[in-house]
Design an enzyme around this catalytic site. Structure first.
Site, short mmCIF file in Angstrom:
data_model
loop_
_atom_site.label_atom_id
_atom_site.label_comp_id
_atom_site.label_asym_id
_atom_site.label_seq_id
_atom_site.Cartn_x
_atom_site.Cartn_y
_atom_site.Cartn_z
N CYS A 112 0.81 -1.22 0.00
CA CYS A 112 0.00 0.00 0.00
C CYS A 112 0.84 1.27 0.00
O CYS A 112 0.32 2.37 -0.22
CB CYS A 112 -0.95 -0.01 1.19
SG CYS A 112 -2.07 -1.41 1.20
N HIS A 253 -3.12 7.06 1.95
CA HIS A 253 -3.63 5.74 1.58
C HIS A 253 -4.98 5.52 2.26
O HIS A 253 -5.14 5.79 3.46
CB HIS A 253 -2.63 4.67 2.00
CG HIS A 253 -3.18 3.29 1.96
ND1 HIS A 253 -3.78 2.77 0.83
CD2 HIS A 253 -3.26 2.31 2.92
CE1 HIS A 253 -4.19 1.54 1.09
NE2 HIS A 253 -3.89 1.25 2.33
N ASN A 283 -10.24 -0.09 0.37
CA ASN A 283 -8.78 -0.07 0.34
C ASN A 283 -8.31 -0.68 -0.97
O ASN A 283 -8.39 -1.89 -1.17
CB ASN A 283 -8.25 -0.86 1.54
CG ASN A 283 -6.74 -0.93 1.60
OD1 ASN A 283 -6.05 -0.69 0.63
ND2 ASN A 283 -6.21 -1.28 2.76
#
Length: 329
Positions: A112, A253, A283
């Site tokens: 990520c 993020h 996500n």
């Protein structure tokens, strides 16, 4: 030594929408339970037969178009992904898909944090004069590695792709960055490679590998994020001589709304400057930062010259912060 500017951004998500109501039919959960704990209402999922390369190509083409460039202008292509269509790497496939035949292409894997790590890497190639036009793409399809019976993880992840174009210029657009890794905590977030023995001879065997589903220690990842991320943002801003209130947008993020809210509180940042699209996409790993950047640029909330903080964090454990001035300067 040339300056580095971020001149274009693009994004793409699959058409297939998986809502919290769909998930409530798979596991014991509800829309209210998921939304109150994560901020997520739905996520996009690649359908069978769709490739990550195709999704990444849409984002890449979008970024090039916005910057007024063609694939033939690209000198270097970096694909930040943990879920390539080809284990040997996805960047070469993407290079071919978009027709960037003059570009060197390679993958960068930092989960990520990948897009921010890739931007920082790309900026150094431009700053040294090695390449003048670099296309950075963050794309992941974590639905491929999701255990749809695990309530703790299946509610979190979606698929997506985002891209940004870096170009050499006269006025500096990449003001600074800081990158970190803590391998001692790598076990908190994983997609493990498992191996099955394949006999070759009486006293010899090889292994056939496959990747398992996502496993995560949610409590430890949350604790890491709310402590490490704001601390590194503060360090990056201080090193650049920029106060938090001088930043137009904080593009972090998109892991969990509670993390975003906690970081905003720690930095004394107004909620409207802490970007979020978790409700719609969940996500999306390395795609989340460029996707939210693309949204804010497209609707005019970020304009040329605005300072923006880009921050990624996740498996590794890894985290990185990059301070930029958006646009062709």
């Amino acid at each position: 030594m040339p300056a580095v500017q971020m001149t274009g951004v693009g994004g793409a998500v699959p058409a297939q929408v998986l809502t919290n109501y769909h998930l409530s039919e798979l596991v014991t959960t509800s829309d209210e339970w998921i939304a109150s704990r994560t901020g997520i209402r739905s996520r996009r999922i690649l359908a069978p037969g769709q490739s990550l390369t195709q999704l990444a190509a849409r984002a890449a083409t979008d970024a090039l178009s916005q910057a007024g460039r063609s694939p033939l202008d690209v000198d270097l292509l970096i694909l930040a992904t943990s879920t390539p269509d080809d284990l040997f790497g996805g960047a070469a496939h993407l290079q071919h898909e978009i027709g960037a035949v003059r570009a060197v292409a390679f993958d960068l894997t930092a989960a990520c944090s990948g897009f921010v790590f890739a931007l920082a890497t790309a900026s150094q190639f431009v700053r040294t004069g090695t390449y003048r036009t670099v296309l950075v793409v963050g794309a992941d399809a974590l639905s491929r590695y999701t255990d749809w019976t695990d309530r703790a993880t299946c509610v979190l992840f979606g698929d997506g792709a985002g891209a940004a174009l870096l170009e050499a210029g006269e006025v500096e657009g990449i003001l600074g960055f800081e990158l970190r890794t803590d391998g001692a905590r790598a076990g908190h977030l994983n997609i493990h490679c498992t191996a099955e023995a394949v006999p070759l001879a009486a006293d010899m065997a090889a292994t056939r590998a496959r990747f398992a589903s996502i496993t995560m220690n949610g409590r430890e990842v949350y604790r890491f994020a709310v402590e490490a991320v704001p601390d590194l943002i503060e360090k990056t801003l201080a090193a650049c001589g920029v106060a938090p209130e001088q930043v137009k947008a904080y593009l972090l993020h998109q892991a969990n709304q509670r993390i975003l809210d906690s970081v905003a509180s720690r930095l004394h940042v107004a909620p409207e400057r802490m970007a979020s699209n978790l409700a719609d996409y969940g996500n999306t790993s390395s795609a989340s930062v460029p996707l939210i950047l693309q949204e804010w640029v497209q609707d005019g909330r970020i304009r040329a010259g605005d300072r923006v903080v880009l921050a990624g964090f996740g498996a590794g454990l890894s985290w990185g912060v990059l301070l930029a001035r958006w646009g062709r300067l």
